[in-house]
Design a protein around this motif. Structure first.
Motif, PDB file in Angstrom:
ATOM      1  N   TRP A  23       0.862   9.024  -5.532  1.00 45.25           N
ATOM      2  CA  TRP A  23       0.486   8.450  -6.813  1.00 45.25           C
ATOM      3  C   TRP A  23      -0.711   9.111  -7.494  1.00 45.25           C
ATOM      4  CZ3 TRP A  23      -4.014   6.230  -8.221  1.00 45.25           C
ATOM      5  CH2 TRP A  23      -4.852   5.733  -7.233  1.00 45.25           C
ATOM      6  N   PRO A  24      -1.708   9.638  -6.790  1.00 42.85           N
ATOM      7  CA  PRO A  24      -2.804  10.261  -7.559  1.00 42.85           C
ATOM      8  C   PRO A  24      -2.329  11.460  -8.380  1.00 42.85           C
ATOM      9  CG  PRO A  24      -3.523   9.810  -5.327  1.00 42.85           C
ATOM     10  CD  PRO A  24      -2.055   9.572  -5.359  1.00 42.85           C
ATOM     11  N   MET A  25      -1.490  12.283  -7.793  1.00 43.68           N
ATOM     12  CA  MET A  25      -0.961  13.424  -8.528  1.00 43.68           C
ATOM     13  C   MET A  25      -0.019  12.945  -9.636  1.00 43.68           C
ATOM     14  SD  MET A  25      -1.012  16.470  -9.108  1.00 43.68           S
ATOM     15  CE  MET A  25      -1.031  17.944  -8.171  1.00 43.68           C
ATOM     16  N   GLY A  26       0.745  11.898  -9.374  1.00 42.34           N
ATOM     17  CA  GLY A  26       1.637  11.351 -10.381  1.00 42.34           C
ATOM     18  C   GLY A  26       0.888  10.810 -11.589  1.00 42.34           C
ATOM     19  N   VAL A  27      -0.255  10.182 -11.348  1.00 38.90           N
ATOM     20  CA  VAL A  27      -1.058   9.658 -12.456  1.00 38.90           C
ATOM     21  C   VAL A  27      -1.599  10.805 -13.305  1.00 38.90           C
ATOM     22  CG1 VAL A  27      -3.195   8.430 -13.034  1.00 38.90           C
ATOM     23  CG2 VAL A  27      -1.644   7.486 -11.333  1.00 38.90           C
ATOM     24  N   ILE A  28      -2.068  11.850 -12.654  1.00 40.55           N
ATOM     25  CA  ILE A  28      -2.574  13.009 -13.397  1.00 40.55           C
ATOM     26  C   ILE A  28      -1.461  13.648 -14.220  1.00 40.55           C
ATOM     27  CG2 ILE A  28      -3.505  15.344 -13.138  1.00 40.55           C
ATOM     28  CD1 ILE A  28      -4.995  14.235 -10.630  1.00 40.55           C
ATOM     29  N   LEU A  29      -0.290  13.843 -13.605  1.00 41.65           N
ATOM     30  CA  LEU A  29       0.837  14.417 -14.334  1.00 41.65           C
ATOM     31  C   LEU A  29       1.284  13.508 -15.473  1.00 41.65           C
ATOM     32  CD1 LEU A  29       3.004  15.831 -11.412  1.00 41.65           C
ATOM     33  CD2 LEU A  29       1.654  17.127 -13.060  1.00 41.65           C
ATOM     34  N   MET A  30       1.270  12.196 -15.233  1.00 41.03           N
ATOM     35  CA  MET A  30       1.678  11.246 -16.263  1.00 41.03           C
ATOM     36  C   MET A  30       0.775  11.359 -17.493  1.00 41.03           C
ATOM     37  SD  MET A  30       1.703   7.097 -16.084  1.00 41.03           S
ATOM     38  CE  MET A  30      -0.065   7.037 -15.790  1.00 41.03           C
ATOM     39  N   TRP A  31      -0.542  11.383 -17.269  1.00 42.65           N
ATOM     40  CA  TRP A  31      -1.469  11.456 -18.393  1.00 42.65           C
ATOM     41  C   TRP A  31      -1.388  12.809 -19.098  1.00 42.65           C
ATOM     42  CZ3 TRP A  31      -3.983   7.840 -20.971  1.00 42.65           C
ATOM     43  CH2 TRP A  31      -4.115   6.582 -20.378  1.00 42.65           C
ATOM     44  N   LEU A  50      -5.153  -1.194  -8.648  1.00 40.15           N
ATOM     45  CA  LEU A  50      -5.273  -2.514  -8.012  1.00 40.15           C
ATOM     46  C   LEU A  50      -4.524  -2.570  -6.686  1.00 40.15           C
ATOM     47  CD1 LEU A  50      -4.947  -4.963 -11.031  1.00 40.15           C
ATOM     48  CD2 LEU A  50      -6.957  -4.537  -9.620  1.00 40.15           C
ATOM     49  N   LEU A  51      -3.358  -1.977  -6.646  1.00 37.15           N
ATOM     50  CA  LEU A  51      -2.600  -1.930  -5.396  1.00 37.15           C
ATOM     51  C   LEU A  51      -3.369  -1.182  -4.314  1.00 37.15           C
ATOM     52  CD1 LEU A  51       0.090  -2.679  -4.069  1.00 37.15           C
ATOM     53  CD2 LEU A  51       0.967  -0.486  -4.830  1.00 37.15           C
ATOM     54  N   THR A  52      -4.006  -0.090  -4.679  1.00 41.91           N
ATOM     55  CA  THR A  52      -4.801   0.675  -3.725  1.00 41.91           C
ATOM     56  C   THR A  52      -6.007  -0.124  -3.250  1.00 41.91           C
ATOM     57  OG1 THR A  52      -4.117   2.731  -4.763  1.00 41.91           O
ATOM     58  CG2 THR A  52      -6.087   2.811  -3.386  1.00 41.91           C
ATOM     59  N   ILE A  53      -6.694  -0.776  -4.174  1.00 41.55           N
ATOM     60  CA  ILE A  53      -7.870  -1.581  -3.799  1.00 41.55           C
ATOM     61  C   ILE A  53      -7.462  -2.719  -2.868  1.00 41.55           C
ATOM     62  CG2 ILE A  53      -9.584  -3.197  -4.721  1.00 41.55           C
ATOM     63  CD1 ILE A  53      -9.729  -1.312  -7.181  1.00 41.55           C
ATOM     64  N   LEU A  54      -6.360  -3.409  -3.186  1.00 41.70           N
ATOM     65  CA  LEU A  54      -5.903  -4.503  -2.328  1.00 41.70           C
ATOM     66  C   LEU A  54      -5.473  -4.001  -0.948  1.00 41.70           C
ATOM     67  CD1 LEU A  54      -3.885  -6.624  -4.886  1.00 41.70           C
ATOM     68  CD2 LEU A  54      -6.086  -7.179  -3.844  1.00 41.70           C
ATOM     69  N   THR A  55      -4.837  -2.850  -0.895  1.00 45.92           N
ATOM     70  CA  THR A  55      -4.418  -2.293   0.388  1.00 45.92           C
ATOM     71  C   THR A  55      -5.620  -1.921   1.247  1.00 45.92           C
ATOM     72  OG1 THR A  55      -2.409  -1.435  -0.625  1.00 45.92           O
ATOM     73  CG2 THR A  55      -3.068  -0.470   1.477  1.00 45.92           C
ATOM     74  N   VAL A  56      -6.585  -1.235   0.661  1.00 42.82           N
ATOM     75  CA  VAL A  56      -7.785  -0.843   1.420  1.00 42.82           C
ATOM     76  C   VAL A  56      -8.555  -2.086   1.853  1.00 42.82           C
ATOM     77  CG1 VAL A  56     -10.030   0.301   1.203  1.00 42.82           C
ATOM     78  CG2 VAL A  56      -7.971   1.425   0.358  1.00 42.82           C
ATOM     79  N   ASN A  57      -8.648  -3.062   0.974  1.00 43.72           N
ATOM     80  CA  ASN A  57      -9.360  -4.293   1.302  1.00 43.72           C
ATOM     81  C   ASN A  57      -8.685  -5.034   2.454  1.00 43.72           C
ATOM     82  OD1 ASN A  57     -11.260  -6.295   1.124  1.00 43.72           O
ATOM     83  ND2 ASN A  57     -10.227  -7.365  -0.541  1.00 43.72           N
ATOM     84  N   SER A  58      -7.365  -5.111   2.436  1.00 46.73           N
ATOM     85  CA  SER A  58      -6.676  -5.836   3.500  1.00 46.73           C
ATOM     86  C   SER A  58      -6.763  -5.083   4.826  1.00 46.73           C
ATOM     87  CB  SER A  58      -5.216  -6.083   3.125  1.00 46.73           C
ATOM     88  OG  SER A  58      -4.513  -4.878   3.045  1.00 46.73           O
ATOM     89  N   VAL A  59      -6.719  -3.770   4.786  1.00 47.11           N
ATOM     90  CA  VAL A  59      -6.858  -2.993   6.018  1.00 47.11           C
ATOM     91  C   VAL A  59      -8.246  -3.205   6.608  1.00 47.11           C
ATOM     92  CG1 VAL A  59      -7.027  -0.637   6.937  1.00 47.11           C
ATOM     93  CG2 VAL A  59      -5.111  -1.285   5.472  1.00 47.11           C
ATOM     94  N   CYS A  60      -9.256  -3.159   5.761  1.00 43.63           N
ATOM     95  CA  CYS A  60     -10.621  -3.384   6.247  1.00 43.63           C
ATOM     96  C   CYS A  60     -10.787  -4.804   6.768  1.00 43.63           C
ATOM     97  CB  CYS A  60     -11.628  -3.118   5.137  1.00 43.63           C
ATOM     98  SG  CYS A  60     -11.748  -1.403   4.672  1.00 43.63           S
ATOM     99  N   TYR A  61     -10.200  -5.783   6.119  1.00 43.31           N
ATOM    100  CA  TYR A  61     -10.317  -7.172   6.541  1.00 43.31           C
ATOM    101  C   TYR A  61      -9.691  -7.376   7.913  1.00 43.31           C
ATOM    102  CZ  TYR A  61      -9.514 -12.184   6.767  1.00 43.31           C
ATOM    103  OH  TYR A  61      -9.484 -13.480   7.172  1.00 43.31           O
ATOM    104  N   PHE A  62      -8.504  -6.828   8.126  1.00 41.25           N
ATOM    105  CA  PHE A  62      -7.823  -7.047   9.405  1.00 41.25           C
ATOM    106  C   PHE A  62      -8.442  -6.222  10.524  1.00 41.25           C
ATOM    107  CE2 PHE A  62      -4.351  -8.633   6.644  1.00 41.25           C
ATOM    108  CZ  PHE A  62      -4.330  -9.908   7.155  1.00 41.25           C
ATOM    109  N   ARG A  63      -9.147  -5.156  10.216  1.00 40.95           N
ATOM    110  CA  ARG A  63      -9.855  -4.403  11.252  1.00 40.95           C
ATOM    111  C   ARG A  63     -11.104  -5.137  11.716  1.00 40.95           C
ATOM    112  NH1 ARG A  63     -10.385   1.874  11.211  1.00 40.95           N
ATOM    113  NH2 ARG A  63      -8.523   2.087  12.443  1.00 40.95           N
ATOM    114  N   ILE A  64     -11.787  -5.809  10.789  1.00 41.40           N
ATOM    115  CA  ILE A  64     -13.008  -6.514  11.108  1.00 41.40           C
ATOM    116  C   ILE A  64     -12.727  -7.866  11.731  1.00 41.40           C
ATOM    117  CG2 ILE A  64     -15.071  -7.559  10.093  1.00 41.40           C
ATOM    118  CD1 ILE A  64     -15.006  -5.312   7.998  1.00 41.40           C
ATOM    119  N   MET A  65     -11.609  -8.473  11.364  1.00 44.21           N
ATOM    120  CA  MET A  65     -11.261  -9.804  11.830  1.00 44.21           C
ATOM    121  C   MET A  65     -11.134  -9.831  13.354  1.00 44.21           C
ATOM    122  SD  MET A  65      -8.233 -12.124  10.316  1.00 44.21           S
ATOM    123  CE  MET A  65      -6.993 -12.130  11.575  1.00 44.21           C
ATOM    124  N   PRO A  66     -11.816 -10.736  14.030  1.00 43.60           N
ATOM    125  CA  PRO A  66     -11.715 -10.798  15.487  1.00 43.60           C
ATOM    126  C   PRO A  66     -10.333 -11.255  15.937  1.00 43.60           C
ATOM    127  CG  PRO A  66     -13.023 -12.618  14.669  1.00 43.60           C
ATOM    128  CD  PRO A  66     -12.702 -11.739  13.490  1.00 43.60           C
TER     129      PRO A  66
END
Length: 67
Positions: A23-31, A50-66
């Motif tokens: 997607w990063p390359m796709g966004v650049i090509l799109m614009w 937003l999808l990227t932020i939510l994905t990174v946030n959930s990965v970090c949350y589940f890694r920290i979660m005991p």
């Protein structure tokens, strides 16, 4: 005129594939290369960000979660 239209559909197809695969390359090509309206480009960019932020946030949350 038909050659330009055919070229435009190939670019659209390439951009859609790149948005799905890398997607990063796709966004650049799109614009840079698509004749889509500015509001469509902004909506796609915001949704992917937003999808990227939510994905990174959930990965970090589940890694920290005991366990």
């Amino acid at each position: 005129m038909t050659a330009l239209k055919r070229h435009g559909t190939f670019i659209d197809f390439l951009v859609i594939v790149m948005l799905l695969l890398a997607w990063p390359m796709g966004v650049i090509l799109m614009w840079a290369y698509t004749p889509w309206s500015r509001s469509v480009k902004i909506a796609i960019t915001v949704c992917l960000a937003l999808l990227t932020i939510l994905t990174v946030n959930s990965v970090c949350y589940f890694r920290i979660m005991p366990s």
